[in-house]
Scaffold this active site. Structure first.
Site, PDB file in Angstrom:
ATOM      1  N   ASP A 138       0.842  -1.200   0.000  1.00  0.00           N
ATOM      2  CA  ASP A 138       0.000   0.000   0.000  1.00  0.00           C
ATOM      3  C   ASP A 138       0.881   1.256   0.000  1.00  0.00           C
ATOM      4  OD1 ASP A 138      -2.546   1.164  -0.019  1.00  0.00           O
ATOM      5  OD2 ASP A 138      -2.669   1.278   2.170  1.00  0.00           O
ATOM      6  N   HIS A 145      -4.691   2.527  -7.026  1.00  0.00           N
ATOM      7  CA  HIS A 145      -5.903   2.249  -6.245  1.00  0.00           C
ATOM      8  C   HIS A 145      -7.122   2.044  -7.141  1.00  0.00           C
ATOM      9  CE1 HIS A 145      -3.637   3.014  -2.580  1.00  0.00           C
ATOM     10  NE2 HIS A 145      -4.664   2.501  -1.905  1.00  0.00           N
ATOM     11  N   HIS A 205      -6.800  -1.477  -8.095  1.00  0.00           N
ATOM     12  CA  HIS A 205      -7.244  -2.276  -6.934  1.00  0.00           C
ATOM     13  C   HIS A 205      -8.774  -2.327  -6.912  1.00  0.00           C
ATOM     14  CE1 HIS A 205      -9.093  -2.235  -2.935  1.00  0.00           C
ATOM     15  NE2 HIS A 205      -8.217  -3.172  -2.614  1.00  0.00           N
ATOM     16  N   HIS A 259      -5.678  -5.734   1.031  1.00  0.00           N
ATOM     17  CA  HIS A 259      -5.711  -4.486   0.267  1.00  0.00           C
ATOM     18  C   HIS A 259      -4.347  -4.179  -0.382  1.00  0.00           C
ATOM     19  CE1 HIS A 259      -6.688  -0.231  -0.505  1.00  0.00           C
ATOM     20  NE2 HIS A 259      -5.512   0.051   0.028  1.00  0.00           N
TER      21      HIS A 259
HETATM   22 ZN   LIG Z   1      -4.582   1.931   0.092  1.00  0.00          ZN
END
Ligand SMILES: [Zn+2]
Length: 364
Positions: A169, A252, A255, A269
């Site tokens: 992340d 993101h 993602h 995540h």
């Molecule tokens: Zn994140």
């Protein structure tokens, strides 16, 4: 939230504390904020709460999704009870529930994250899911958390996989903020990037490349070394400053697109974001040397470099096209630039996966 592109904005938690057994310091902050806490605790922390005597305070053990039903029920349960502060001890969902409930009740909030898998505990927002655990929206709180208390020992107890996911992340912040600045897009607070946040993006990338592997190896051996402490701080503090004040973009969005697939939702995540970073490098035609450096880093610390490693290896071209469509419709994608097409996204994700697979084949 309104857009403020004429302003540079960053938010920060009120107090940041980190140490090997820092959870023992919790009581002084509870007392500082009125001495009437309500504790939300993840079930795996039952022993810790009892050991330090925090079970003398009103508390509940919770393992629920961060959805409005759970937050609203909690707010109703503890409303009008004279609590002064909510304490969240647990992973991303507990801290997000604690932040949202404290905001609704205008209470102080102390967070003791027990994993360093993302910078969720830093931010002044909660990711809201549906009751079936599908990401639905982001709720912005009025204030950043009052106290962010990191206990290295608890966080290391969660295991290497979470620490590594947090590095995935944190790896995104540099590339995403760069995308936002290049295209003039807003940061996560709907404003212009602060220079502090941009400096943190550089710091995050350099520090991950320098200390990431050392921290992973030490975490495998369950040893808290300066590298582990540095990476825990980075995942929860520096990456928080960087993403909130810097902004999110393609990694993101990718993602978010990939998590339309139920199998992918079983991964952490940061693991999925890491694949998003690799795709972003292809999407933005990054310098091949930089791309090589990031693949090497991911391979060394065990972040996914192929779709198979996030449960999407058997995706047909049609499904990948659907994912690319979902990415295209994610607002963060356009922080990367306005001229990106669905085909560009499809190609970037395919290229990221192919490069990951080729490199694995050569390494064998
Ligand atoms: Zn994140």
């Amino acid at each position: 939230m309104e857009s403020h592109m004429d302003l540079r904005i960053s938010y920060f938690p009120g107090k940041f504390i980190q140490g090997n057994h820092a959870v023992k310091e919790l009581d002084q902050f509870i007392q500082l904020f009125g001495g009437r806490p309500y504790l939300l605790v993840t079930p795996s922390m039952k022993r810790v709460v009892e050991e330090y005597g925090y079970d003398r305070y009103d508390h509940e053990f919770m393992r629920r999704p961060c959805c409005w039903k759970v937050i609203d029920e909690l707010v109703e349960r503890i409303r009008d009870q004279d609590y002064t502060v909510i304490v969240g001890i647990g992973g991303g969902k507990i801290v997000d529930i604690a932040k949202a409930a404290a905001d609704k009740l205008d209470l102080k909030v102390i967070l003791v994250p027990t994993v360093a898998a993302s910078s969720a505990a830093f931010s002044a927002c909660s990711v809201i899911y549906t009751e079936d655990n599908i990401e639905e929206s982001v709720y912005y709180e009025k204030h950043s958390p009052d106290v962010l208390l990191l206990d290295n020992s608890l966080i290391m107890g969660a295991g290497t996989r979470h620490l590594v996911a947090g590095m995935g992340d944190a790896l995104a912040v540099y590339f995403e903020a760069k995308g936002c600045v290049r295209s003039g897009a807003e940061n996560s607070l709907h404003a212009k990037q602060t220079f502090c946040a941009l400096a943190m993006c550089d710091y995050c990338l350099d520090t991950l490349l320098q200390y990431g592997l050392e921290a992973k190896t030490a975490c495998d051996k369950k040893t808290i070394t300066p590298a582990v402490e540095r990476i825990i701080e980075l995942n929860l503090l520096s990456a928080g400053i960087a993403f909130e004040g810097g902004g999110l973009a393609a990694a993101h969005a990718i993602h978010n697109g990939l998590t339309i697939l139920p199998k992918v939702r079983q991964y952490l995540h940061g693991e999925v974001v890491a694949f998003g970073v690799l795709s972003e490098l292809h999407l933005t035609h990054a310098d091949p040397e930089e791309t090589d450096r990031i693949y090497t880093f991911c391979e060394k610390i065990g972040l996914p470099t192929t779709l198979a490693q996030i449960g999407a290896g058997d995706m047909t071209p049609e499904v990948l096209k659907e994912v690319a469509q979902a990415v295209y419709h994610d607002p963060y994608l356009h922080h990367e630039g306005s001229d990106i097409t669905v085909e560009d996204i499809y190609d970037a994700m395919s290229a990221a996966d192919a490069m990951g697979r080729d490199r694995k084949a050569v390494a064998k």
